[in-house]
Enzyme design. Structure first.
Site, short mmCIF file in Angstrom:
data_model
loop_
_atom_site.label_atom_id
_atom_site.label_comp_id
_atom_site.label_asym_id
_atom_site.label_seq_id
_atom_site.Cartn_x
_atom_site.Cartn_y
_atom_site.Cartn_z
N TYR A 190 0.86 -1.18 0.00
CA TYR A 190 0.00 0.00 0.00
C TYR A 190 0.90 1.24 0.00
CZ TYR A 190 -3.79 3.00 1.94
OH TYR A 190 -4.75 3.95 2.18
N TYR A 235 -9.52 -4.74 9.03
CA TYR A 235 -8.18 -4.25 9.30
C TYR A 235 -8.18 -3.00 10.17
CZ TYR A 235 -3.85 -1.76 8.61
OH TYR A 235 -2.71 -1.06 8.85
N HIS A 236 -8.96 -2.02 9.74
CA HIS A 236 -8.95 -0.74 10.44
C HIS A 236 -9.51 -0.84 11.85
CE1 HIS A 236 -9.45 -0.47 6.10
NE2 HIS A 236 -8.56 0.49 6.15
N LYS A 261 -8.36 17.30 17.39
CA LYS A 261 -7.88 16.80 16.11
C LYS A 261 -8.10 17.92 15.10
CE LYS A 261 -6.83 13.28 15.15
NZ LYS A 261 -5.47 12.68 15.21
N ASP A 272 -7.07 14.82 9.40
CA ASP A 272 -6.54 13.65 10.09
C ASP A 272 -7.63 12.96 10.92
OD1 ASP A 272 -5.18 11.84 11.67
OD2 ASP A 272 -4.09 13.37 12.81
N HIS A 311 -7.27 9.95 12.53
CA HIS A 311 -6.76 9.00 13.54
C HIS A 311 -7.22 9.48 14.91
CE1 HIS A 311 -3.78 8.37 10.28
NE2 HIS A 311 -3.71 7.14 10.73
C1 B12 Z 1 -4.00 2.95 13.95
C2 B12 Z 1 -3.59 3.63 12.67
C3 B12 Z 1 -4.58 3.85 11.72
C4 B12 Z 1 -6.03 3.48 11.94
C5 B12 Z 1 -6.71 4.62 12.72
C6 B12 Z 1 -7.83 4.20 13.61
C7 B12 Z 1 -8.29 5.32 14.47
N1 B12 Z 1 -9.59 5.51 14.54
O1 B12 Z 1 -7.52 6.01 15.08
C8 B12 Z 1 -6.49 3.33 10.47
C9 B12 Z 1 -6.18 1.92 10.03
C10 B12 Z 1 -7.95 3.63 10.21
C11 B12 Z 1 -5.53 4.27 9.79
C12 B12 Z 1 -5.79 4.87 8.60
C13 B12 Z 1 -4.91 5.72 7.93
N2 B12 Z 1 -3.64 5.95 8.27
CO1 B12 Z 1 -2.84 5.35 9.92
N3 B12 Z 1 -1.90 4.68 11.37
C14 B12 Z 1 -2.25 4.02 12.44
C15 B12 Z 1 -1.01 3.64 13.27
C16 B12 Z 1 -0.63 2.23 12.87
C17 B12 Z 1 -1.15 3.69 14.78
C18 B12 Z 1 -1.74 4.94 15.37
C19 B12 Z 1 -2.36 4.66 16.71
O2 B12 Z 1 -3.56 4.70 16.88
N4 B12 Z 1 -1.55 4.29 17.70
C20 B12 Z 1 -2.03 3.99 19.04
C21 B12 Z 1 -2.30 5.30 19.78
C22 B12 Z 1 -2.72 5.01 21.19
O3 B12 Z 1 -1.07 5.99 19.78
P1 B12 Z 1 -0.90 7.53 19.40
O4 B12 Z 1 -2.03 8.04 18.63
O5 B12 Z 1 0.45 7.71 18.86
O6 B12 Z 1 -0.98 8.23 20.84
C23 B12 Z 1 0.02 8.05 21.82
C24 B12 Z 1 1.08 9.14 21.79
O7 B12 Z 1 1.39 9.61 20.51
C25 B12 Z 1 0.56 10.18 22.70
N5 B12 Z 1 -0.46 11.12 22.21
C26 B12 Z 1 -1.12 11.17 21.06
N6 B12 Z 1 -2.00 12.17 21.05
C27 B12 Z 1 -1.90 12.78 22.22
C28 B12 Z 1 -2.56 13.88 22.74
C29 B12 Z 1 -2.27 14.29 24.02
C30 B12 Z 1 -3.05 15.40 24.57
C31 B12 Z 1 -1.26 13.63 24.77
C32 B12 Z 1 -0.93 14.05 26.13
C33 B12 Z 1 -0.60 12.55 24.25
C34 B12 Z 1 -0.92 12.13 22.98
O8 B12 Z 1 -0.04 9.39 23.71
C35 B12 Z 1 -0.65 8.23 23.15
C36 B12 Z 1 -0.45 7.07 24.08
O9 B12 Z 1 0.85 6.62 24.06
C37 B12 Z 1 0.03 4.68 12.76
C38 B12 Z 1 1.47 4.23 12.82
C39 B12 Z 1 1.96 4.07 14.24
N7 B12 Z 1 2.41 2.91 14.59
O10 B12 Z 1 1.87 4.99 15.02
C40 B12 Z 1 -0.45 4.91 11.31
C41 B12 Z 1 -0.22 6.26 10.62
C42 B12 Z 1 -0.50 7.36 11.59
N8 B12 Z 1 -1.23 6.26 9.56
C43 B12 Z 1 -0.83 6.82 8.49
C44 B12 Z 1 -1.64 7.01 7.33
C45 B12 Z 1 -0.97 7.60 6.14
C46 B12 Z 1 -3.00 6.65 7.31
C47 B12 Z 1 -3.96 6.94 6.15
C48 B12 Z 1 -4.01 8.41 5.82
C49 B12 Z 1 -3.61 6.10 4.93
C50 B12 Z 1 -4.31 6.51 3.68
N9 B12 Z 1 -3.64 7.22 2.82
O11 B12 Z 1 -5.42 6.16 3.47
C51 B12 Z 1 -5.33 6.41 6.69
C52 B12 Z 1 -6.38 7.49 6.87
C53 B12 Z 1 -6.91 7.70 8.24
C54 B12 Z 1 -7.55 9.01 8.52
N10 B12 Z 1 -8.86 9.14 8.43
O12 B12 Z 1 -6.89 9.95 8.87
C55 B12 Z 1 0.60 7.29 8.58
C56 B12 Z 1 0.75 8.80 8.69
C57 B12 Z 1 1.99 9.26 7.95
C58 B12 Z 1 2.66 10.47 8.47
N11 B12 Z 1 2.31 11.02 9.61
O13 B12 Z 1 3.57 10.91 7.83
C59 B12 Z 1 1.12 6.47 9.80
C60 B12 Z 1 2.20 7.17 10.62
C61 B12 Z 1 1.65 5.13 9.27
C62 B12 Z 1 2.77 5.29 8.25
N12 B12 Z 1 4.01 5.36 8.67
O14 B12 Z 1 2.51 5.33 7.09
N13 B12 Z 1 -4.41 4.41 10.48
#
Ligand code: B12
Ligand SMILES: Nc1nc2c(ncn2[C@@H]2O[C@H](COP(=O)(O)OP(=O)(O)OP(=O)(O)O)[C@@H](O)[C@H]2O)c(=O)[nH]1
Ligand SMILES: [Mg+2]
Lengths: 717, 320
Positions: free
Chosen positions: A82, A236-237, A591, A595, A597
């Site tokens: 992808y 998947y999502h 948000k 975006d 996510h």
């Molecule tokens: C889960 C995920 C998805 C899910 C989202 C589900 C959902 N409802 O959230 C699905 C499968 C739907 C998805 C889709 C897409 N995704 Co996505 N996704 C991810 C993934 C694998 C994990 C994110 C996540 O949820 N982690 C778990 C949560 C708990 O962690 P977190 O958000 O990072 O939050 C933690 C910290 O960051 C921090 N934090 C975050 N926010 C905040 C806020 C505050 C106030 C505080 C204190 C802390 C804090 O604390 C949290 C706990 O530790 C990441 C890659 C990765 N491993 O991070 C890619 C990623 C974010 N996705 C990506 C992309 C490109 C997409 C799509 C746009 C793909 C596309 N072209 O279609 C789509 C579109 C989604 C959309 N509508 O925006 C890219 C973004 C690229 C970039 N930034 O340069 C990433 C980085 C993957 C990659 N390397 O390609 N995705």
């Protein structure tokens, strides 16, 4: 159970208990799905199955062992990575390189503006153009995307749901203008809107008209595009958003049933379209569970389709694409991700997937670089060419454990499906917001397990790397991409027949008022060079734009930490704060941009509230200006920006500006969480961001830092 | 006070800070807050305060988004105080109202503030009345107060507003049995929401049930109470709502009921304030004297009866 085998088991159990100094029953562990895993399985665990049929063979009812008789022994799975970023020109180059290096199918990732039906020149998408996928505004972009890629030979998968009409129309027209008749196009369009409302968040219209569009596409492709999969029903999502495997499977199959009904309501016979339904699952780290999931998925779908009256065998067979789990990959010690992805890939293969995407090790940092993408692709090439896994079909059949797990998973899944059906089906459940909430609950539990250390993530909460490697990052200059796209849009708007375009768009709007298949007028408009945004707006006039009403779980995170010292420390800091300041610390979690996510934002919000913060939850897709207004009116102490789709360098400075515009003396502090490459930290700090919380941040530690920062800031009167 | 001028100028940040003050539990804040309110009360604006109450999930926020959009499109300025019920016992709250008021929250002619209800009875939080005085002084034409209707809350909420509206859902006719005695007194308008799609029939039926129940309870000299059918999602019925509100306000003003109500509310407010002060004073005295544990121990030991203890403690506490 014969006496003899019973004796054998008793002896084993004694030895086991002696070795482990544990009762057998204490050695049973529970999975996230609520399935009990025993330390050993025997022949007896293969008795009394109601779903799995022990003697069936690959390619035979109920297809547990695989959709085909020969599987990989005849042809290995399709390596389908992808990808998509920046402009069509750059993505096209990337695709061609990958195909030369052994990739077999294409899978297009569109950028968020395209997903949500906005043109690149729309003010609402300033920070998002070309950032998380490729920008497509018109059929001209689509033609460039497939330049020198013959569409009659290459199968193309497109992840597109919200703006499915203009995008599929562009694909069809691009094919035609390449000289390829639509009947020869092969590939898949995701076209699965229900999971968008649940977890993926790139919907445009409300549920009912959206379901109608799904059915239109199924109808059209079943009649005119015999080699094209009309939908990719996606779990998947859901797993990526936090669902356990039972939730993922149950909601996906229940979605599938809903689509079958939608298509049948258009007067189609089930066998006219069912062979072209395809699926998409995530493969996470629970090795055997994931294998069992794919086997259970096929078993259950066969049963479901039989109940729908399918006669054609191909209607009964579930074919699926899989992707290894992105959320299992970490920002910390990122080379570990190569290993994780390898195991997950193996799991998908042992489960019998038809095609596979393997993630790059920089998943939690940014879009893959050429180098990281190469390693990801090679993971599959090595599996195919060096390990021998292609030589035997369904090699785990007959494993007491895997067969039992397949049965258990099927049972649990079936219970949920039955429940949903009794409540009136998935569309109803989705509208009420229940599945989303269940998934968020599951996600919150997982976070609590990692934060408390009861679930080990190597390099994150245990075995940390003292010397974090720094890795190269793909950087996309979205201002440049945006300028390029705007130039192209202008050029097209000048050269096209404006009157004809307007007429075609009016026709489309009118068609939305009755039962016409909307893809037909869409193709007309796209041919005349209407943009994706214009087509989407023409429909929006009739359908309106959907705004999700967001519910939140509460108490799930806190419950996991009852009596926990660190948790209580934060709680008491908050109480202290309330005594001093006359109210609790108040944080607005937002948000911005397109975006979608929201997993991280929702988890952080609910956990912070459990610790005692008052948390304002903003809606999705806010503009920085709207966030500033919200923050000031509610007089919050801090704004927490959750940003994962790389819009932060545009959106955060805008937010700062917005705050100062309303209140030049604003003391609201801003912190940022999500996907922030290390290279951007400096920039954000220079823009007065108070703290950055990257992937893997422990929420309790983050909360403590936030309350300390807020207190510090207040004492600086 | 500088803050007063800023509020009257309509400065968003000043209004917000002022609301924080009136909601604050800190003594010094409360003092400033009293001063502030005394000043603002002298400079009343022209706001009409409308209360929207109803069971959880009936669509109050969605209705306010929908009706509010209509009002701002007519160039009205709209202040919204949303009392968010989602508070927890130990932890903080998640305030999610804004996810339901996406469109109006963007409009420069709105001011939207959510407040956690903190489980206070009535769903009205401390400071709601004062907050509406601030918004009034700041020049908002309408002030909406959203509260969850549970138990006694209708009474408390209706005491803060010029018009009190109860929002109900289709098929709520059954609940009618339970609440009909009180509602005719507090509510001026009844809105049956979700009059759309499959729910249309049920909504009409519910409206009819309400109408007949209301006519039964109507007092002779009273106006006919209005039952309106709306769909917040499809934005239908909004013109009727504003018409009805204006009608009632005009009539009430004409008959003097409008001012009479405000006078009653002022009385009620004074009474509540006095009660609060006395109550907190008494609580302080009770704890400082330590009578309760002392006497309850005696009761436990059967030295005196429970009622003797109560009487003695009361006397001792009330004597200066
Ligand atoms: C889960 C995920 C998805 C899910 C989202 C589900 C959902 N409802 O959230 C699905 C499968 C739907 C998805 C889709 C897409 N995704 Co996505 N996704 C991810 C993934 C694998 C994990 C994110 C996540 O949820 N982690 C778990 C949560 C708990 O962690 P977190 O958000 O990072 O939050 C933690 C910290 O960051 C921090 N934090 C975050 N926010 C905040 C806020 C505050 C106030 C505080 C204190 C802390 C804090 O604390 C949290 C706990 O530790 C990441 C890659 C990765 N491993 O991070 C890619 C990623 C974010 N996705 C990506 C992309 C490109 C997409 C799509 C746009 C793909 C596309 N072209 O279609 C789509 C579109 C989604 C959309 N509508 O925006 C890219 C973004 C690229 C970039 N930034 O340069 C990433 C980085 C993957 C990659 N390397 O390609 N995705
Ligand atoms: N069919 C239909 N559903 C509606 C309508 N108005 C609201 N809803 C739905 O009802 C649910 C609750 O809406 P809210 O506006 O949050 O209700 P509320 O009364 O403010 O809820 P609380 O603040 O939690 O008490 C949401 O799912 C809305 O989409 C309507 O007019 N028609
Ligand atoms: Mg509400």
């Amino acid at each position: 159970m014969t006496k003899k085998s019973n004796n054998g088991f008793n002896t084993w159990q004694k030895s086991f208990e002696k070795e482990t100094k544990k009762n057998f029953s204490d050695a049973i562990s529970e999975t996230d799905e609520g399935i009990n895993i025993k330390p050993v399985y025997t022949k007896e665990d293969m008795e009394n199955f109601s779903f799995v049929e022990k003697n069936s063979l690959p390619g035979q009812w109920p297809y547990t062992r695989g959709p085909k008789a020969s599987m990989y022994t005849n042809r290995p799975w399709t390596i389908r990575q992808y990808a998509g970023f920046s402009t069509a020109e750059e993505s096209n180059e990337f695709y061609k390189k990958n195909l030369e290096s052994g990739q077999k199918g294409l899978s297009v990732a569109f950028d968020l503006p395209t997903h949500r039906g906005y043109d690149s020149d729309d003010d609402l998408v300033m920070g998002d153009v070309g950032k998380a996928g490729v920008a497509i505004d018109t059929v001209e972009d689509m033609k460039i995307l497939f330049n020198n890629i013959p569409l009659d030979q290459m199968s193309v998968s497109m992840t597109m749901n919200g703006a499915v009409l203009p995008v599929l129309a562009s694909f069809i027209v691009a094919g035609e203008e390449q000289g390829v008749d639509r009947s020869l196009l092969s590939g898949t369009i995701q076209n699965d809107i229900l999971k968008e409302f649940m977890v993926r968040n790139t919907y445009i219209y409300p549920p009912e008209p959206s379901m109608k569009i799904v059915a239109d596409i199924i109808e059209f492709t079943s009649k005119e595009m015999p080699k094209f999969n009309s939908i990719s029903i996606s779990g998947y999502h859901m797993q990526e958003a936090g669902a356990d495997n039972v939730l993922e499977l149950a909601y996906t199959l229940a979605d599938g049933m809903e689509y079958v009904r939608a298509a049948m309501s258009k007067g189609l016979d089930v066998d006219d379209f069912a062979p072209r339904l395809s699926f998409f699952f995530a493969i996470g780290t629970d090795f055997f569970m994931e294998i069992a999931k794919l086997r259970a998925a096929r078993t259950l779908w066969a049963k479901i389709m039989k109940d729908f009256g399918a006669k054609n065998e191909r209607s009964l067979i579930l074919r699926t694409h899989c992707q290894t789990s992105g959320v299992s990959l970490t920002e910390k010690d990122p080379y570990n991700n190569i290993i994780r992805t390898s195991y997950e890939a193996l799991s998908a293969i042992l489960g019998g997937t038809q095609s596979l995407h393997t993630n790059s090790f920089d998943e939690a940092i940014a879009l893959p670089t050429d180098e990281s993408a190469r390693i990801a692709r090679n993971t599959q090439l090595i599996l195919q060419n060096e390990t021998g896994v292609t030589k035997t079909v369904d090699p785990l059949a007959g494993s007491y454990f895997v067969e039992n797990l397949t049965e258990e998973l099927s049972k649990k899944t079936w219970d949920i499906i039955t429940e949903i059906e009794e409540l009136g089906g998935m569309t109803k459940a989705v509208k009420a917001g229940i599945p989303k909430l269940k998934i968020e609950e599951s996600a919150t539990k997982k976070q609590a397990k990692v934060d408390s250390g009861s679930r080990v993530v190597v390099g994150v909460n245990k075995y940390k790397n003292p010397k974090e490697p720094s890795v190269d990052v793909r950087v996309i200059d979205n201002n440049r991409v945006r300028d390029d796209q705007i130039k192209k849009i202008h050029a097209i708007k000048e050269s096209r027949n404006t009157k004809a375009v307007e007429k075609a768009l009016t026709n489309l709007t009118n068609a939305a008022k009755d039962e016409t298949n909307l893809l037909i007028p869409c193709i007309e408009a796209i041919k005349l060079r209407a943009t994706v945004g214009e087509v989407s707006k023409a429909l929006e006039q009739v359908y309106g734009r959907h705004f999700a009403k967001s519910l939140s779980v509460s108490g799930v995170y806190g419950k996991h930490f009852e009596g926990d010292k660190e948790f209580m420390k934060v709680e008491s800091k908050i109480k202290e704060f309330e005594n001093v300041n006359g109210r609790r610390p108040r944080v607005l979690v937002v948000k911005m941009g397109q975006d979608g996510h929201d997993r991280g934002a929702k988890i952080v919000a609910t956990s912070f509230a459990d610790m005692g913060f008052d948390v304002d939850m903003g809606p999705l897709f806010q503009s920085p200006k709207d966030v500033a207004k919200d923050a000031i009116e509610n007089d919050v102490h801090a704004i927490g920006v959750s940003t994962l789709a790389a819009g932060h360098k545009t959106l955060v400075p805008e937010l700062m500006k917005g705050l100062k515009e309303i209140d030049p003396k604003s003391k609201i502090i801003v912190f940022v969480g999500g996907i922030i490459p290390e290279q951007d930290y400096e920039f954000l700090y220079e823009n007065n961001v108070s703290a950055i919380f990257g992937p893997g941040s422990n929420i309790i530690e983050s909360a403590e830092k936030v309350i300390d920062l807020i207190s510090d800031n207040l004492s600086k009167e | 006070m500088e803050l007063v001028d800023k509020i009257i100028k309509g400065e968003r940040a000043a209004i917000a800070k002022a609301i924080t003050l009136v909601e604050s539990s800190k003594d010094t804040d409360q003092q400033i807050s009293r001063q502030l309110i005394s000043e603002l009360i002298k400079k009343p604006g022209k706001s009409i305060r409308v209360g929207f109450s109803g069971p959880p999930g009936v669509g109050k926020s969605t209705f306010i988004e929908s009706f509010g959009s209509y009002l701002v499109s007519q160039n009205y300025k709209l202040g919204i105080l949303a009392i968010d019920p989602s508070s927890q016992i130990t932890g903080g709250s998640i305030l999610g109202d804004k996810t339901r008021m996406v469109e109006i929250s963007k409009n420069p002619n709105t001011f939207i503030r959510s407040t956690p209800s903190r489980g206070t009875l009535g769903g009205i939080s401390m400071g709601t009345r004062e907050a509406s005085i601030i918004l009034d002084a700041a020049g908002y034409d309408f002030i909406f107060i959203e509260t969850v209707g549970v138990g006694q809350s209708e009474i408390v909420a209706s005491n803060l507003v010029d018009i009190f509206t109860l929002i109900v859902g289709p098929g709520s006719g059954d609940e009618l049995q339970g609440i009909k005695k009180g509602i005719t007194e507090y509510a001026d308008i009844f809105i049956v929401n979700k009059n759309d799609g499959e729910l249309k029939m049920e909504a009409s039926k519910t409206a009819a049930d309400y109408k007949s129940a209301l006519s039964y309870y109507k007092k002779l000299d009273e106006l006919e109470k209005q039952v309106l059918l709306v769909s917040a999602i499809e934005q239908t019925g909004m013109v009727d709502v504003i018409k009805t509100i204006n009608q009632i306000i005009d009539q009430n003003k004409l008959k003097g009921i409008f001012d009479e109500r405000r006078a009653d509310q002022l009385e009620y407010w004074i009474q509540e304030e006095v009660k609060n002060i006395i109550a907190s004073d008494i609580t302080k005295r009770l704890t400082s004297k330590g009578n309760i544990p002392k006497y309850s121990e005696k009761v436990m030991k059967n030295e005196i009866s429970m009622y003797e203890a109560v009487e003695t403690i009361t006397k001792d506490t009330l004597k200066q």
